[in-house]
Scaffold this active site. Structure first.
Site, PDB file in Angstrom:
ATOM      1  N   HIS A  10       0.865  -1.176   0.000  1.00 59.29           N
ATOM      2  CA  HIS A  10       0.000   0.000   0.000  1.00 59.29           C
ATOM      3  C   HIS A  10       0.903   1.228   0.000  1.00 59.29           C
ATOM      4  O   HIS A  10       2.097   1.135   0.295  1.00 59.29           O
ATOM      5  CB  HIS A  10      -0.899  -0.004   1.230  1.00 59.29           C
ATOM      6  CG  HIS A  10      -1.995  -1.013   1.163  1.00 59.29           C
ATOM      7  ND1 HIS A  10      -3.186  -0.833   1.817  1.00 59.29           N
ATOM      8  CD2 HIS A  10      -2.088  -2.203   0.519  1.00 59.29           C
ATOM      9  CE1 HIS A  10      -3.970  -1.876   1.588  1.00 59.29           C
ATOM     10  NE2 HIS A  10      -3.322  -2.724   0.811  1.00 59.29           N
ATOM     11  N   SER A  65      -7.753   8.507   2.917  1.00 57.11           N
ATOM     12  CA  SER A  65      -7.864   8.021   4.296  1.00 57.11           C
ATOM     13  C   SER A  65      -7.342   6.587   4.364  1.00 57.11           C
ATOM     14  O   SER A  65      -7.718   5.750   3.549  1.00 57.11           O
ATOM     15  CB  SER A  65      -9.330   8.086   4.734  1.00 57.11           C
ATOM     16  OG  SER A  65      -9.475   7.623   6.062  1.00 57.11           O
ATOM     17  N   CYS A  85      -2.969   0.170   7.044  1.00 54.22           N
ATOM     18  CA  CYS A  85      -2.081   1.334   7.091  1.00 54.22           C
ATOM     19  C   CYS A  85      -2.311   2.172   8.350  1.00 54.22           C
ATOM     20  O   CYS A  85      -1.372   2.753   8.888  1.00 54.22           O
ATOM     21  CB  CYS A  85      -2.234   2.155   5.817  1.00 54.22           C
ATOM     22  SG  CYS A  85      -1.683   1.205   4.358  1.00 54.22           S
ATOM     23  N   CYS A 120      -6.534   2.692   5.099  1.00 49.41           N
ATOM     24  CA  CYS A 120      -7.249   1.466   5.460  1.00 49.41           C
ATOM     25  C   CYS A 120      -6.794   1.022   6.858  1.00 49.41           C
ATOM     26  O   CYS A 120      -5.897   1.611   7.456  1.00 49.41           O
ATOM     27  CB  CYS A 120      -6.951   0.389   4.417  1.00 49.41           C
ATOM     28  SG  CYS A 120      -5.244  -0.212   4.469  1.00 49.41           S
ATOM     29  N   GLU A 126       1.162   3.865   1.975  1.00 54.83           N
ATOM     30  CA  GLU A 126       1.770   4.217   3.260  1.00 54.83           C
ATOM     31  C   GLU A 126       2.893   3.250   3.624  1.00 54.83           C
ATOM     32  O   GLU A 126       3.927   3.660   4.138  1.00 54.83           O
ATOM     33  CB  GLU A 126       0.704   4.233   4.376  1.00 54.83           C
ATOM     34  CG  GLU A 126      -0.378   5.263   4.161  1.00 54.83           C
ATOM     35  CD  GLU A 126      -1.553   4.777   3.311  1.00 54.83           C
ATOM     36  OE1 GLU A 126      -2.608   5.433   3.347  1.00 54.83           O
ATOM     37  OE2 GLU A 126      -1.429   3.742   2.598  1.00 54.83           O
TER      38      GLU A 126
END
Length: 152
Positions: A58, A83, A88, A85, A60
């Site tokens: 992901h 935003s 993360c 998940c 992040e």
């Protein structure tokens, strides 16, 4: 616009560039960056689940990995176009990242409220470019998006 928002928008530009690069590669357009307490860019990354055939990459996580090992994450800022998940959000909480800048939470409302309840300072920018990029992607690739967020 106050100083905090100006700084957050400047940091968001790095994450947006990563999201655009991911989209150009055929991936999911989510970008992130990790900044040090003094505002130094430590690492940047993008969602590479599709490109790398790796469900753990992901945005992040990619930014966090690119930053390398830090003695402490106190005072750092994670910036993300969307935003985060739960995966993360857990990373932010696990490593004690102090602040989270969120580009938008309209297309996906992840764990930023939970992080706020656990002491992470949240700056939600509601950026129209971030929202449009995700809306367009979700409209064009709903199955891929549902896979990314773990929806059935």
């Amino acid at each position: 616009m106050n100083h905090v928002q100006e700084q957050a928008r400047a940091m968001l530009a790095t994450a947006v560039a990563e999201a655009r690069a991911g989209l150009a590669e055929g991936g999911i357009p989510i970008g992130a960056a990790l900044y040090g307490p003094d505002g130094t860019l430590l690492g940047r990354g993008r969602n590479r689940r599709v490109q790398d055939d790796d469900p753990s990459v992901h945005a992040e996580t990619a930014a966090f990995r690119a930053a390398g090992r830090q003695r402490s994450y106190r005072g750092t800022t994670m910036v993300t176009t969307l935003s985060p998940c739960w995966y993360c959000s857990g990373l932010v909480r696990q490593f004690g990242i102090s602040r989270l800048v969120v580009g938008e939470a309209r297309t996906f409302h992840g764990g930023h409220d939970w992080l706020a309840r656990h002491g992470v300072r949240i700056v939600l920018l509601d950026d129209p470019e971030c929202a449009a990029m995700m809306r367009d992607f979700i409209g064009a690739h709903p199955a891929l998006w549902n896979e990314d967020i773990g929806a059935e």
